[in-house]
Design a protein around this motif. Structure first.
Motif, PDB file in Angstrom:
ATOM      1  N   ASN A 111       1.514 -54.781 -45.084  1.00  0.00           N
ATOM      2  CA  ASN A 111       0.482 -55.562 -45.784  1.00  0.00           C
ATOM      3  C   ASN A 111      -0.637 -54.681 -46.337  1.00  0.00           C
ATOM      4  O   ASN A 111      -1.828 -54.954 -46.166  1.00  0.00           O
ATOM      5  CB  ASN A 111      -0.116 -56.635 -44.857  1.00  0.00           C
ATOM      6  CG  ASN A 111       0.902 -57.693 -44.474  1.00  0.00           C
ATOM      7  OD1 ASN A 111       1.712 -58.110 -45.296  1.00  0.00           O
ATOM      8  ND2 ASN A 111       0.873 -58.119 -43.227  1.00  0.00           N
ATOM      9  N   ILE A 112      -0.222 -53.595 -46.979  1.00  0.00           N
ATOM     10  CA  ILE A 112      -1.201 -52.725 -47.607  1.00  0.00           C
ATOM     11  C   ILE A 112      -1.842 -53.441 -48.796  1.00  0.00           C
ATOM     12  O   ILE A 112      -1.315 -54.427 -49.311  1.00  0.00           O
ATOM     13  CB  ILE A 112      -0.540 -51.408 -48.069  1.00  0.00           C
ATOM     14  CG1 ILE A 112       0.589 -51.709 -49.065  1.00  0.00           C
ATOM     15  CG2 ILE A 112      -0.024 -50.619 -46.894  1.00  0.00           C
ATOM     16  CD1 ILE A 112       1.236 -50.468 -49.630  1.00  0.00           C
ATOM     17  N   ARG A 113      -2.948 -52.951 -49.230  1.00  0.00           N
ATOM     18  CA  ARG A 113      -3.658 -53.581 -50.341  1.00  0.00           C
ATOM     19  C   ARG A 113      -2.812 -53.500 -51.616  1.00  0.00           C
ATOM     20  O   ARG A 113      -2.323 -52.443 -51.992  1.00  0.00           O
ATOM     21  CB  ARG A 113      -5.001 -52.888 -50.560  1.00  0.00           C
ATOM     22  CG  ARG A 113      -5.888 -53.581 -51.590  1.00  0.00           C
ATOM     23  CD  ARG A 113      -7.230 -52.902 -51.683  1.00  0.00           C
ATOM     24  NE  ARG A 113      -8.090 -53.558 -52.640  1.00  0.00           N
ATOM     25  CZ  ARG A 113      -9.338 -53.177 -52.930  1.00  0.00           C
ATOM     26  NH1 ARG A 113      -9.841 -52.106 -52.312  1.00  0.00           N
ATOM     27  NH2 ARG A 113     -10.052 -53.837 -53.811  1.00  0.00           N
ATOM     28  N   GLY A 114      -2.665 -54.645 -52.271  1.00  0.00           N
ATOM     29  CA  GLY A 114      -1.850 -54.709 -53.491  1.00  0.00           C
ATOM     30  C   GLY A 114      -0.360 -54.742 -53.237  1.00  0.00           C
ATOM     31  O   GLY A 114       0.426 -54.423 -54.135  1.00  0.00           O
ATOM     32  N   SER A 115       0.050 -55.129 -52.013  1.00  0.00           N
ATOM     33  CA  SER A 115       1.473 -55.108 -51.669  1.00  0.00           C
ATOM     34  C   SER A 115       2.288 -56.050 -52.551  1.00  0.00           C
ATOM     35  O   SER A 115       3.433 -55.756 -52.889  1.00  0.00           O
ATOM     36  CB  SER A 115       1.663 -55.459 -50.188  1.00  0.00           C
ATOM     37  OG  SER A 115       1.138 -56.749 -49.901  1.00  0.00           O
ATOM     38  N   ARG A 116       1.706 -57.200 -52.913  1.00  0.00           N
ATOM     39  CA  ARG A 116       2.427 -58.137 -53.777  1.00  0.00           C
ATOM     40  C   ARG A 116       2.703 -57.529 -55.151  1.00  0.00           C
ATOM     41  O   ARG A 116       3.768 -57.727 -55.725  1.00  0.00           O
ATOM     42  CB  ARG A 116       1.633 -59.440 -53.915  1.00  0.00           C
ATOM     43  CG  ARG A 116       1.549 -60.266 -52.648  1.00  0.00           C
ATOM     44  CD  ARG A 116       2.931 -60.669 -52.172  1.00  0.00           C
ATOM     45  NE  ARG A 116       2.877 -61.445 -50.955  1.00  0.00           N
ATOM     46  CZ  ARG A 116       2.830 -62.771 -50.911  1.00  0.00           C
ATOM     47  NH1 ARG A 116       2.819 -63.465 -52.034  1.00  0.00           N
ATOM     48  NH2 ARG A 116       2.799 -63.395 -49.744  1.00  0.00           N
ATOM     49  N   MET A 117       1.724 -56.801 -55.663  1.00  0.00           N
ATOM     50  CA  MET A 117       1.908 -56.161 -56.961  1.00  0.00           C
ATOM     51  C   MET A 117       2.986 -55.076 -56.885  1.00  0.00           C
ATOM     52  O   MET A 117       3.861 -54.986 -57.757  1.00  0.00           O
ATOM     53  CB  MET A 117       0.588 -55.553 -57.429  1.00  0.00           C
ATOM     54  CG  MET A 117       0.660 -54.865 -58.782  1.00  0.00           C
ATOM     55  SD  MET A 117      -0.890 -54.070 -59.223  1.00  0.00           S
ATOM     56  CE  MET A 117      -0.985 -52.790 -57.969  1.00  0.00           C
ATOM     57  N   TYR A 118       2.945 -54.264 -55.824  1.00  0.00           N
ATOM     58  CA  TYR A 118       3.957 -53.230 -55.654  1.00  0.00           C
ATOM     59  C   TYR A 118       5.342 -53.854 -55.475  1.00  0.00           C
ATOM     60  O   TYR A 118       6.333 -53.346 -56.006  1.00  0.00           O
ATOM     61  CB  TYR A 118       3.619 -52.362 -54.439  1.00  0.00           C
ATOM     62  CG  TYR A 118       2.341 -51.585 -54.578  1.00  0.00           C
ATOM     63  CD1 TYR A 118       2.020 -50.946 -55.773  1.00  0.00           C
ATOM     64  CD2 TYR A 118       1.451 -51.474 -53.511  1.00  0.00           C
ATOM     65  CE1 TYR A 118       0.846 -50.229 -55.900  1.00  0.00           C
ATOM     66  CE2 TYR A 118       0.264 -50.764 -53.634  1.00  0.00           C
ATOM     67  CZ  TYR A 118      -0.027 -50.148 -54.831  1.00  0.00           C
ATOM     68  OH  TYR A 118      -1.195 -49.437 -54.963  1.00  0.00           O
ATOM     69  N   GLN A 119       5.396 -54.936 -54.710  1.00  0.00           N
ATOM     70  CA  GLN A 119       6.672 -55.599 -54.476  1.00  0.00           C
ATOM     71  C   GLN A 119       7.268 -56.116 -55.784  1.00  0.00           C
ATOM     72  O   GLN A 119       8.468 -55.964 -56.036  1.00  0.00           O
ATOM     73  CB  GLN A 119       6.481 -56.760 -53.500  1.00  0.00           C
ATOM     74  CG  GLN A 119       7.754 -57.518 -53.171  1.00  0.00           C
ATOM     75  CD  GLN A 119       7.505 -58.613 -52.141  1.00  0.00           C
ATOM     76  OE1 GLN A 119       6.618 -58.493 -51.298  1.00  0.00           O
ATOM     77  NE2 GLN A 119       8.264 -59.686 -52.220  1.00  0.00           N
ATOM     78  N   SER A 120       6.420 -56.715 -56.615  1.00  0.00           N
ATOM     79  CA  SER A 120       6.898 -57.227 -57.907  1.00  0.00           C
ATOM     80  C   SER A 120       7.364 -56.087 -58.807  1.00  0.00           C
ATOM     81  O   SER A 120       8.394 -56.194 -59.491  1.00  0.00           O
ATOM     82  CB  SER A 120       5.780 -58.016 -58.595  1.00  0.00           C
ATOM     83  OG  SER A 120       5.376 -59.116 -57.805  1.00  0.00           O
TER      84      SER A 120
END
Length: 306
Positions: A111-120
């Motif tokens: 759950n690092i910062r910006g994980s959703r963006m990196y995942q996408s």
């Protein structure tokens, strides 16, 4: 169980079974049977043996036993390079793409910062069609205007590197494209597995004094055995059925021969040797079944001992 219930159960079980038979088992068995014939896709099949004294056109549809397999192994120059390239493809997926996807999943699971963006961003190549991926990487590899040649100062000149035309380079160049996509696919599978792990296991490992690496390899990774099985099977299947990227690049020739491309070129190509192409398809099927069967056997045997 009432009559209506029996009818509903029969329909729910029968339709998937019929679809499986129609689109998987019957074509597979037909391919095996066709692999023992000399048929070009035109005219009917007959049971008599081929006459070696007759021209090939007069032997169409006859049974020639294992001659297709013998010809592939001894008198078809593209066969063994294609087998070698398929195993190289499998090795790169197992040794690079899968560990890379697992690494991405472990990092995003924190759950690092910006994980959703990196995942996408990492999953984006999986959502793109393989044709579009090939076009995107064409701009990277192009001999005249490609990103790599531009960065290293060799764009448009006589010393420009032909990444997709050089037989010594193009396989590795296309493998980079495939790894870029496969790593995102593996990442999503491992990420789903990590989210399903019981949090109390991590807490217990932390209490016992285990660090992050020890917790993952000794606690988390063994618990994800079902996910590991799925990923290994998918990795083998994806590597051995690779077709789109190499066909888009140069139609699977000049250093990019793969069994799947040879099957297609023989069955629907100019030669239309359906029997010979079917034999190559059976070889590809057997190659894919061996590692999957061995891996599943070893995995389930360890589970039984436990």
């Amino acid at each position: 169980m009432t009559t209506v219930d029996r009818v509903v159960v029969a329909v729910l079980l029968g339709i998937p079974l019929l679809l499986s038979l129609a689109f998987i088992w019957i074509p597979a068995l037909t391919t095996v049977l066709l692999s023992f014939t000399r048929w070009n896709g035109v005219g009917g099949l007959h049971a008599k043996a081929c006459d070696p004294a007759l021209p090939s056109i007069l032997n169409n549809g006859c049974v020639n036993g294992v001659q297709n397999y013998h010809q592939a192994a001894t008198n078809y120059p593209q066969f063994w390079p294609a087998v070698q390239h398929n195993f190289i493809w499998l090795g790169v997926f197992v040794a690079i793409a899968t560990p890379l996807g697992m690494l991405f999943a472990v990092l995003l699971d924190r759950n690092i910062r910006g994980s959703r963006m990196y995942q996408s961003a990492l999953f984006l190549p999986v959502m793109l069609s393989l044709a579009l991926i090939g076009i995107i990487w064409e701009f990277v590899y192009s001999q005249d205007y490609g990103l790599i040649n531009t960065v290293i100062g060799r764009d448009g000149g006589s010393d420009a590197i032909d990444w997709l035309g050089d037989p010594d380079l193009n396989l590795w160049a296309v493998l980079l494209e495939a790894t870029w996509r496969q790593a995102g696919y593996v990442m999503i599978l491992y990420l789903a597995g990590l989210k399903a792990v019981d949090p109390t296991l991590r807490e217990a490992a932390l209490i016992d004094g285990a660090n992050g690496r020890q917790t993952f390899w000794r606690v988390i990774f063994p618990v994800m055995r079902p996910i590991n099985i799925v990923i290994m099977v998918i990795t083998v299947i994806e590597s051995l059925r690779a077709f789109d990227l190499v066909y888009i690049t140069n139609k699977g020739i000049n250093g990019l021969e793969l069994l799947s491309v040879l099957v297609t070129s023989n069955i629907v190509g100019e030669t239309q040797r359906v029997g010979f192409g079917s034999a190559l398809g059976v070889v590809l099927l057997l190659i894919s079944l061996v590692p999957i069967s061995v891996f599943l056997h070893q995995t389930f045997r360890r589970e039984e001992k436990q």
